[in-house]
Motif scaffolding. Structure first.
Motif: not given
Length: 530
Positions: A71-88, A169-170, A288-294
């Motif tokens: 079972k993979s220990q899934g940590g939290i990481k930023f997904e590039d696809v979130w940049l396309s959502y205004e809600e994010a 995403w892929w 991507s997180f730092l640049k997208g929400y700089w």
């Protein structure tokens, strides 16, 4: 296989599955038999493995397919696809606005962790399975096309947007740059991502005593023992050649430029030089997180980096490093056959990038001509081509003069380099004390956690070595190699070595291959026997 969505699952055990049972030179071994899986099976059963069993009742080996459910220990990481959502963006803005107490590095770490947690929760609820959404939209569009509904254009727009998000995403997981605008490469990236995950899966390992095991606890134990021995033994230097003078040293002007006050513009340039599609460190923050929400995070990032440079202290959490084990060969089963790639935290990379951008301005004057990697204006492939040409010349020459080539393998030197030795080399070149403190702040005292089949090992506290994945490490390594280069030059110019008169042709030639960096060097010379 590609058209049918089938992938070779690899194997453990003997390399060949068939033998013609002939004697001597007529014996032939081949891998004729293999098990193929489609991508659905590889996704749903990530622990699939194929074992080549003993060949007893046939000239073919039996193949046994099974699975180890890790079972993979899934940590939290930023997904590039979130940049396309205004809600994010709204979530980032809201989470970042809440006040946090502490010094600037602590404030940045806490806000980043809180924001990623909120984004993960939102994504699970609102984003969901992008491929499933595209299939539903596809069916809806087909049904509406027959009715020519007024909402068809809007649905088509939603479909294209969702497909683009799924592709992103892929693509982030496939780590390939073959994306072409206008192409729907989602299925291709899906297969590449699954193939990469399969390639890095460790099904079996051979320990120091030669015992082969497939148990998860033994795999972890063997890997931990090997890398603890590699990183955890502190080296001290007692014989640094103090009488050896470097080919060049830093000028007072260059020293002043290296330790000048760090500016906000330098930090911004370092942030935007980060790659997007890179695996994040233990904190999950990506470039991507730092640049997208700089526009939102700029103040906290700049304040944290400036505080680190001014105090000369870096939080331990920024130096904590996840290590991905990439096999150097197919079906690797020994710990030394895995290359440890460090997944450094993004804030650490920003600090290292600031130092790298300054160092690149002066490194050309410090290292010898034979070092071609990471030096502006030089290309390491030139050394590879030159080494091949020289080897060909040695094989075909009819000259009566003697030629000699010495090849020295520097395998694992990158991971074993002494921090005290590195600091002595920097002092040897005349780097100012402030610069050396900044470098030591970055390289000393990291902790490593191995990523094995999706699980994280306990922390290993390092006492030596450079990290493959740190932007600063390659430049520090070639500076360290310059001492070796200078020593070889000195011995060459003495003209006598073990009774052999040596005329240097190429005193030192660093060479590399496509998957190894600065690991070999060659000493090439013309010799006359005395």
């Amino acid at each position: 296989m590609h058209d049918s969505d089938l992938q070779d699952a690899g194997f453990i055990g003997p390399a060949f599955t068939w033998c013609n049972n002939q004697a001597g030179g007529r014996r032939i071994w081949e891998r004729l038999d293999r098990v193929l899986f489609n991508s659905t099976a590889l996704v749903q059963i990530p622990g699939l493995q194929v074992a080549h069993l003993a060949r007893i009742g046939s000239d073919h080996c039996p193949l046994l397919s099974g699975s180890d459910i890790f079972k993979s220990q899934g940590g939290i990481k930023f997904e590039d696809v979130w940049l396309s959502y205004e809600e994010a963006a709204e979530i980032v803005q809201t989470m970042w606005r809440y006040p946090v107490r502490g010094n600037p590095p602590s404030v940045l770490s806490k806000k980043s962790a809180r924001t990623l947690k909120a984004l993960k929760k939102w994504s699970k609820k609102e984003v969901g399975d992008l491929l499933a959404k595209t299939k539903d939209l596809d069916q809806t569009i087909l049904s509406l096309q027959s009715k020519e509904a007024a909402s068809l254009l809007q649905l088509v727009a939603n479909y294209n947007t969702t497909m683009a998000r799924a592709e992103t995403w892929w693509w982030q997981r496939a780590k390939t740059q073959w994306l072409t605008k206008g192409d729907r490469n989602t299925s291709f990236f899906h297969r590449v991502a699954i193939g990469k995950k399969r390639q890095n899966w460790i099904h079996a390992i051979v320990d120091a005593s030669g015992h082969r095991t497939t148990k998860e606890i033994d795999i972890f134990g063997t890997m931990m023992e090997f890398f603890t021995s590699k990183w955890g033994i502190e080296d001290t230097i007692n014989d640094f050649p103090s009488d050896l003078q470097p080919r060049a040293t830093l000028s007072p002007l260059a020293s002043a430029q290296l330790i000048r006050e760090v500016t906000r513009e330098e930090i911004r340039a370092a942030v935007f030089s980060l790659a997007n599609n890179k695996a994040p460190g233990v904190d999950g923050v990506t470039g991507s997180f730092l640049k997208g929400y700089w526009a939102i995070v700029e103040r906290e990032v700049v304040d944290a980096v400036l505080h680190t440079f001014s105090t000369g202290f870096m939080p331990q959490t920024w130096k904590d490093t996840l290590v991905a084990l990439v096999p150097k060969t197919s079906n690797a089963e020994q710990p030394k056959q895995f290359r440890p790639i460090s997944l450094c935290t993004t804030v650490y990379k920003v600090i290292a990038k600031v130092l790298v951008h300054r160092l690149k301005e002066h490194i050309l004057s410090l290292v010898s001509l034979e070092q071609g990697a990471f030096v502006p204006g030089r290309f390491i492939a030139d050394n590879c081509i030159l080494a091949q040409e020289i080897m060909h010349r040695l094989m075909t020459t009819k000259s009566r003069d003697g030629y000699m080539i010495v090849k020295v393998d520097l395998e694992q030197a990158y991971d074993r380099i002494s921090w005290d030795y590195l600091d002595a080399v920097l002092n040897w070149f005349g780097f100012p004390n402030q610069w050396r403190r900044w470098v030591n702040m970055c390289i000393r005292g990291p902790r490593y956690a191995l990523l094995i089949n999706g699980k994280k090992s306990p922390w290993i506290r390092a006492s030596r070595g450079l990290r493959q994945g740190c932007p600063l490490s390659p430049y520090l390594f070639i500076l360290s190699s310059e001492l070796l280069s200078t020593m070889v030059h000195r011995e060459m110019h003495k003209g006598m070595l073990s009774g052999i008169k040596i005329t240097p042709l190429f005193p030192l030639l660093f060479a590399t291959s496509s998957r190894r960096m600065l690991v070999d060097f060659y000493i090439i010379c013309n010799i006359d026997l005395v």
